[in-house]
Design a protein around this motif. Structure first.
Motif, PDB file in Angstrom:
ATOM      1  N   VAL A 335       0.900  -1.183   0.039  1.00  0.00           N
ATOM      2  CA  VAL A 335       0.160   0.240  -0.051  1.00  0.00           C
ATOM      3  C   VAL A 335       0.898   1.285   0.010  1.00  0.00           C
ATOM      4  O   VAL A 335       1.813   1.388   0.710  1.00  0.00           O
ATOM      5  CB  VAL A 335      -0.912  -0.027   1.074  1.00  0.00           C
ATOM      6  N   HIS A 336       0.482   2.248  -0.839  1.00  0.00           N
ATOM      7  CA  HIS A 336       1.204   3.544  -1.008  1.00  0.00           C
ATOM      8  C   HIS A 336       0.471   4.602  -0.090  1.00  0.00           C
ATOM      9  O   HIS A 336       0.924   5.490   0.372  1.00  0.00           O
ATOM     10  CB  HIS A 336       1.282   3.825  -2.308  1.00  0.00           C
ATOM     11  N   THR A 337      -1.028   4.500  -0.135  1.00  0.00           N
ATOM     12  CA  THR A 337      -1.637   5.620   0.365  1.00  0.00           C
ATOM     13  C   THR A 337      -3.011   4.932   1.253  1.00  0.00           C
ATOM     14  O   THR A 337      -3.450   4.012   0.967  1.00  0.00           O
ATOM     15  CB  THR A 337      -2.551   6.298  -0.885  1.00  0.00           C
ATOM     16  N   LEU A 338      -2.921   5.462   2.372  1.00  0.00           N
ATOM     17  CA  LEU A 338      -3.901   5.050   3.284  1.00  0.00           C
ATOM     18  C   LEU A 338      -5.057   5.903   3.759  1.00  0.00           C
ATOM     19  O   LEU A 338      -4.608   7.125   4.223  1.00  0.00           O
ATOM     20  CB  LEU A 338      -3.182   4.782   4.644  1.00  0.00           C
ATOM     21  N   LEU A 339      -6.326   5.654   3.321  1.00  0.00           N
ATOM     22  CA  LEU A 339      -7.340   6.579   3.654  1.00  0.00           C
ATOM     23  C   LEU A 339      -7.955   6.347   5.123  1.00  0.00           C
ATOM     24  O   LEU A 339      -8.329   4.921   5.149  1.00  0.00           O
ATOM     25  CB  LEU A 339      -8.295   6.519   2.585  1.00  0.00           C
ATOM     26  N   LEU A 340      -8.074   7.153   5.812  1.00  0.00           N
ATOM     27  CA  LEU A 340      -8.743   6.908   7.290  1.00  0.00           C
ATOM     28  C   LEU A 340     -10.021   8.083   7.587  1.00  0.00           C
ATOM     29  O   LEU A 340      -9.666   9.225   7.500  1.00  0.00           O
ATOM     30  CB  LEU A 340      -7.615   7.115   8.164  1.00  0.00           C
ATOM     31  N   ASP A 341     -11.095   7.524   8.115  1.00  0.00           N
ATOM     32  CA  ASP A 341     -12.092   8.229   8.592  1.00  0.00           C
ATOM     33  C   ASP A 341     -11.518   9.168   9.659  1.00  0.00           C
ATOM     34  O   ASP A 341     -10.880   8.503  10.533  1.00  0.00           O
ATOM     35  CB  ASP A 341     -13.419   7.534   8.750  1.00  0.00           C
ATOM     36  N   LYS A 342     -12.044  10.353   9.864  1.00  0.00           N
ATOM     37  CA  LYS A 342     -11.576  10.901  11.049  1.00  0.00           C
ATOM     38  C   LYS A 342     -12.379  10.699  12.095  1.00  0.00           C
ATOM     39  O   LYS A 342     -11.632  10.065  13.216  1.00  0.00           O
ATOM     40  CB  LYS A 342     -12.044  12.540  10.757  1.00  0.00           C
ATOM     41  N   ILE A 504       4.605   5.439   3.191  1.00  0.00           N
ATOM     42  CA  ILE A 504       2.923   5.519   2.841  1.00  0.00           C
ATOM     43  C   ILE A 504       2.457   6.615   3.174  1.00  0.00           C
ATOM     44  O   ILE A 504       2.812   7.283   4.183  1.00  0.00           O
ATOM     45  CB  ILE A 504       2.144   4.276   3.894  1.00  0.00           C
ATOM     46  N   ARG A 505       1.547   7.138   2.537  1.00  0.00           N
ATOM     47  CA  ARG A 505       0.785   8.639   2.572  1.00  0.00           C
ATOM     48  C   ARG A 505      -0.385   8.496   3.164  1.00  0.00           C
ATOM     49  O   ARG A 505      -1.085   7.681   2.879  1.00  0.00           O
ATOM     50  CB  ARG A 505       0.851   9.246   1.180  1.00  0.00           C
ATOM     51  N   ALA A 547      -4.683   5.770 -10.443  1.00  0.00           N
ATOM     52  CA  ALA A 547      -4.172   6.063 -11.935  1.00  0.00           C
ATOM     53  C   ALA A 547      -2.581   6.405 -11.802  1.00  0.00           C
ATOM     54  O   ALA A 547      -2.063   6.413 -12.916  1.00  0.00           O
ATOM     55  CB  ALA A 547      -4.938   7.436 -12.256  1.00  0.00           C
ATOM     56  N   GLY A 548      -2.164   6.944 -10.701  1.00  0.00           N
ATOM     57  CA  GLY A 548      -0.980   7.454 -10.468  1.00  0.00           C
ATOM     58  C   GLY A 548       0.040   6.061 -10.204  1.00  0.00           C
ATOM     59  O   GLY A 548       1.174   6.167  -9.826  1.00  0.00           O
ATOM     60  N   GLY A 549      -0.683   4.886 -10.310  1.00  0.00           N
ATOM     61  CA  GLY A 549       0.096   3.657 -10.091  1.00  0.00           C
ATOM     62  C   GLY A 549       0.263   3.309  -8.464  1.00  0.00           C
ATOM     63  O   GLY A 549       1.336   2.443  -8.082  1.00  0.00           O
ATOM     64  N   LYS A 550      -0.454   4.006  -7.615  1.00  0.00           N
ATOM     65  CA  LYS A 550      -0.331   3.715  -6.249  1.00  0.00           C
ATOM     66  C   LYS A 550      -1.532   2.652  -5.706  1.00  0.00           C
ATOM     67  O   LYS A 550      -2.677   2.621  -6.436  1.00  0.00           O
ATOM     68  CB  LYS A 550      -0.417   4.943  -5.436  1.00  0.00           C
ATOM     69  N   GLN A 567     -13.675  -0.425  -4.399  1.00  0.00           N
ATOM     70  CA  GLN A 567     -12.606   0.379  -5.676  1.00  0.00           C
ATOM     71  C   GLN A 567     -11.128   0.192  -5.021  1.00  0.00           C
ATOM     72  O   GLN A 567     -10.002   0.000  -5.723  1.00  0.00           O
ATOM     73  CB  GLN A 567     -12.933   1.815  -5.929  1.00  0.00           C
ATOM     74  N   ALA A 568     -11.164   0.401  -3.666  1.00  0.00           N
ATOM     75  CA  ALA A 568      -9.708   0.212  -3.114  1.00  0.00           C
ATOM     76  C   ALA A 568      -9.275  -1.043  -2.999  1.00  0.00           C
ATOM     77  O   ALA A 568      -9.641  -2.256  -3.346  1.00  0.00           O
ATOM     78  CB  ALA A 568      -9.874   0.490  -1.514  1.00  0.00           C
ATOM     79  N   ASP A 569      -7.776  -1.266  -3.242  1.00  0.00           N
ATOM     80  CA  ASP A 569      -6.785  -2.466  -3.410  1.00  0.00           C
ATOM     81  C   ASP A 569      -7.141  -3.134  -1.989  1.00  0.00           C
ATOM     82  O   ASP A 569      -7.083  -4.355  -2.122  1.00  0.00           O
ATOM     83  CB  ASP A 569      -5.610  -1.775  -3.531  1.00  0.00           C
ATOM     84  N   VAL A 570      -7.164  -2.562  -0.950  1.00  0.00           N
ATOM     85  CA  VAL A 570      -7.406  -2.926   0.499  1.00  0.00           C
ATOM     86  C   VAL A 570      -8.589  -2.391   1.073  1.00  0.00           C
ATOM     87  O   VAL A 570      -8.377  -1.474   1.651  1.00  0.00           O
ATOM     88  CB  VAL A 570      -6.195  -3.036   1.297  1.00  0.00           C
ATOM     89  N   GLY A 571      -9.888  -3.040   0.943  1.00  0.00           N
ATOM     90  CA  GLY A 571     -11.180  -2.321   1.689  1.00  0.00           C
ATOM     91  C   GLY A 571     -11.334  -3.180   2.966  1.00  0.00           C
ATOM     92  O   GLY A 571     -11.586  -4.458   2.751  1.00  0.00           O
ATOM     93  N   VAL A 572     -11.347  -2.662   4.057  1.00  0.00           N
ATOM     94  CA  VAL A 572     -11.421  -3.385   5.248  1.00  0.00           C
ATOM     95  C   VAL A 572     -12.777  -2.798   5.754  1.00  0.00           C
ATOM     96  O   VAL A 572     -12.910  -1.369   6.183  1.00  0.00           O
ATOM     97  CB  VAL A 572     -10.280  -2.823   6.463  1.00  0.00           C
ATOM     98  N   ALA A 573     -13.866  -3.623   5.845  1.00  0.00           N
ATOM     99  CA  ALA A 573     -15.202  -3.331   6.539  1.00  0.00           C
ATOM    100  C   ALA A 573     -15.293  -3.741   7.927  1.00  0.00           C
ATOM    101  O   ALA A 573     -14.517  -4.784   8.363  1.00  0.00           O
ATOM    102  CB  ALA A 573     -16.147  -4.093   5.563  1.00  0.00           C
ATOM    103  N   MET A 574     -16.038  -2.967   8.514  1.00  0.00           N
ATOM    104  CA  MET A 574     -16.086  -3.257   9.866  1.00  0.00           C
ATOM    105  C   MET A 574     -17.365  -4.250   9.967  1.00  0.00           C
ATOM    106  O   MET A 574     -18.278  -4.288   9.671  1.00  0.00           O
ATOM    107  CB  MET A 574     -16.637  -2.036  10.679  1.00  0.00           C
ATOM    108  N   ASN A 575     -17.256  -5.550  10.938  1.00  0.00           N
ATOM    109  CA  ASN A 575     -18.053  -6.207  11.283  1.00  0.00           C
ATOM    110  C   ASN A 575     -19.498  -5.741  11.629  1.00  0.00           C
ATOM    111  O   ASN A 575     -20.338  -6.628  11.408  1.00  0.00           O
ATOM    112  CB  ASN A 575     -17.412  -7.392  12.067  1.00  0.00           C
TER     113      ASN A 575
END
Length: 722
Positions: A335-342, A504-505, A547-550, A567-575
């Motif tokens: 993973v290059h980019t990590l999206l996190l909910d606030k 990782i960004r 699109a930037g290869g990340k 869409q995410a390469d690693v999508g972690v859903a909450m149980n």
């Protein structure tokens, strides 16, 4: 009586974060030696060529072992039988590594199977249960007969018959069979905490569940199949490495096949050749060539490669994360980019009181005391945090007031408070600044000019201002402001620093305005933020990064998160989330802890590092085997090669046997490391590569020299004539 805040259950983390930057480690525990014995029968069953052909390196080794068996029978010798035994042990040890890894998964699967029992379901027929007040009938059926779209009713003490979403009611559910946590959770209709899992038990109340699974495809069924490795497919990196191993095996096979003709040609060119003993006898030549082939091909990594992949998924399961595929675990490591909910990830779920700001001529303690009393009837998390702050900062406590009339918080008035009768009648209010200001004016008071300045000060810092006011004997006045703020979870800034060191960004996703988002992002230490985000904005950001290869990872729990999770390469859903979110993601966090995505990325990194480290060790330890076998085989033909016998091994036969024994024993020695994983500390890719080359690359050269020499000395002691 003074209202009391309800007790809230605390769900402990599976593994508390260690943020000191020194002792943090992702691991999977030590290997119990008894696991080797329990897995031995399965390892022997894997000797079936139809099974072993999936591992080309070990299949070639098994063919070689079968060949030496025939040669040893045709021309019996101690050397021939010893080589044969150790070649078979090499194959068994390779199977043992995979069998031990799979046995861990089967043990977890057996535990899950105990939660799956034949359940009777109360299926609803007739009118749609979402229409209140209309009659509907119940029909008892087997849970196996349920279909997607059926509605069932479940009451206290009953098992949920299948995966689904709550469409009516609210209940406390025991999910310990799935998550391992003893604390019950709340499931209710109409929100993102509506999903229930088949096999869990309802502890209270009554709910109506809409079944979302197909027969035989429940979440529990998929979980069992995945943890026992029944559906584990090789990942792209694993396939690429397998292709490399096959190519190397083919190259060395061709080289070995041509050695005997080359040796015959050499003797014809050079004339007479010094006698080298049994190694030149016809019965032993084939065994020696097979030994050379097995020691040349990368048997170590070939034996451990599958176990490394299975152990990676096992480490996820140990942390209550269900990875739907090995590809997902591997992608987490890249993973290059990590999206996190606030909210709930970077900050606590609710804003908390952080500071009391009195207006002119009002003391801090006076404001805190009034804020505490006016918040006792406020059962919201924000109201309880005000009480906590007043008690912690000023040591205040509540004194029961027999004549108190409590005013609970209301979304209509946006205030809470208390009216105290008797001499010196006093009324207190706390709430939204505009609502409290209007209340003061209604009571005939004047709102001080300094109030607006305090409100702007809190708002500009990204916080929420709550005003506190009082009336005493008919005189109303504003006392000050309570600063509510999003509290960043402790230790996260250090974790984000570690992720930054890994390249990782981190991007914070929030619906807040840009000013508030910027303040929280700066405090948390994330690299960037997306404010006022909509589901479409999340999806667009993920596509832009890809699109930037990340590779992108994110968490989510709601139906509106499903497109981004898919869409995410690693999508972690909450149980605890919706069925749509769990189906869209390629991982499910059974603890529903959004911050666990950081651990998931680190486990993925550890998987890749372990594979790389053991590959480096496997390739470099072949160097020692070359120095053991090649001089022994060709020194008779080319005496100058005797100079390469730097280990001063006793004889050609002892040198070859020592290399074969080491080749088998090293696999067993590395099984615990393959299952536990190489020690991982967050750092850059170049630093990790340098460390692995020095530790495992150089170690792979030095250790075999010492081990082969030790085995050679031992062989001479126990088999003097070798």
């Amino acid at each position: 009586m003074t209202p009391q805040a309800p007790a809230r259950a605390h769900r402990p983390r599976t593994q508390p974060p260690d943020t000191d930057g020194r002792s943090y480690r992702v691991g999977a525990g030590t290997l119990d030696p008894t696991q080797l014995w329990r897995a031995l029968p399965q390892a022997l069953r894997k000797l079936n060529p139809a099974t072993l052909v999936r591992n080309p390196v070990m299949f070639v080794t098994e063919v070689g072992a079968a060949l030496t068996t025939g040669l040893a029978v045709a021309s019996p010798s101690v050397f021939g039988w010893l080589i044969t035994v150790w070649l078979w042990l090499t194959v068994v040890f390779a199977n043992l590594a995979e069998a031990v890894a799979e046995s861990r998964g089967r043990a977890q699967a057996d535990s899950l199977r105990r939660t799956r029992r034949q359940t009777t379901a109360r299926r609803l027929t007739g009118r749609h249960p979402d229409s209140p007040g209309l009659p509907h009938d119940e029909q008892e059926v087997s849970a196996a007969e349920l279909r997607r779209g059926d509605f069932v009713v479940v009451e206290a003490g009953e098992l949920v018959p299948g995966d689904g979403d709550v469409v009516q009611g609210v209940a406390s559910v025991d999910e310990s069979a799935i998550t391992g946590e003893s604390a019950p959770v709340i499931r209710e209709s109409g929100g993102d905490r509506c999903a229930v899992t088949g096999g869990t038990r309802v502890l209270s109340d009554r709910i109506v569940v809409r079944i979302t699974q197909e027969p035989g495809a429940s979440f529990l069924d998929r979980m069992i199949s995945l943890v026992e490795g029944a559906k584990r497919q090789k990942t792209p990196n694993e396939l690429a490495l397998n292709l490399l191993l096959v190519a190397l095996t083919f190259v060395f096979l061709m080289a070995t096949v041509t050695l005997q003709p080359m040796a015959i040609f050499s003797t014809q060119v050079m004339g007479s050749v010094p006698d080298t003993g049994a190694i030149n006898s016809d019965g032993v030549t084939g065994i020696v060539l097979v030994s050379l082939l097995v020691c040349l091909i990368p048997t170590t990594i070939g034996a451990l490669l599958s176990a490394i992949g299975i152990a990676g998924m096992d480490r996820m399961v140990q942390r209550n994360v269900l990875a739907m595929s090995g590809r997902a675990v591997e992608a987490a490591g890249d993973v290059h980019t990590l999206l996190l909910d606030k909210t709930g990830t970077i900050t606590f779920g609710n804003r908390r009181a952080a500071l009391f700001l009195p207006v002119a001529h009002v003391r801090d303690r006076e404001l805190a005391s009034a804020a505490l009393l006016s918040s006792l009837a406020d059962e919201t998390p924000e109201g309880r945090s005000v009480v906590t702050l007043a008690r912690e900062q000023y040591g205040l406590d509540t004194v029961p007031h027999a004549d108190a009339q409590w005013v609970p918080f209301s979304a209509t008035t946006r205030m809470s408070g208390v009216d105290l009768g008797g001499p010196g009648a006093r009324s207190l209010r706390k709430g939204a600044a505009t609502a409290v200001a209007d209340w003061v004016r209604e009571q005939g008071g004047i709102v001080p000019a300094g109030l607006d300045a305090l409100v702007k000060r809190v708002s500009m810092s990204g916080g929420t201002p709550l005003a506190v006011a009082e009336t005493v004997d008919g005189t109303a006045r504003v006392l000050g402001i309570i600063h509510l703020k999003d509290m960043v979870k402790p230790g996260l800034s250090e974790r984000f620093r570690q992720l930054r060191a890994m390249g990782i960004r981190t991007v914070m996703i929030t619906g807040d305005n840009p000013a508030t988002a910027a303040a929280i992002a700066a405090e948390a230490g994330v690299d960037d933020f997306l404010a006022e985000a909509t589901p479409e904005d999340k999806l667009a950001l993920i596509k832009q990064e890809q699109a930037g290869g990340k590779l992108v990872a994110m968490t989510g729990d709601g139906t509106n998160d499903a497109p981004a999770l898919a869409q995410a390469d690693v999508g972690v859903a909450m149980n605890t989330g919706t069925s749509a979110a769990k189906e869209a993601g390629n991982m499910v966090d059974l603890d529903s802890d959004p911050t666990k995505i950081i651990e998931i990325v680190e486990i993925g990194k550890q998987l890749l590092i372990t594979r790389g480290a053991l590959t480096a060790f496997s390739i470099t330890n072949d160097i020692a085997k070359y120095f053991a076998i090649l001089p022994a085989m060709f020194a008779g033909v080319y005496p100058a090669l005797g100079a390469l016998n730097i280990m001063d091994l006793h004889s050609p036969l002892s040198a070859i046997l020592s290399a074969v024994i080491f080749n088998a024993v090293v696999i067993v020695a590395l099984i615990p490391l393959a299952l536990r994983g190489v020690r991982y500390r967050p750092s850059s890719a170049s630093a990790l590569l340098t460390r692995n080359l020095w530790v495992y690359g150089l170690g792979g050269i030095i250790a075999p020299f010492l081990a082969i020499k030790f085995i050679d000395v031992a062989l001479v002691q126990f088999i003097p004539g070798i």
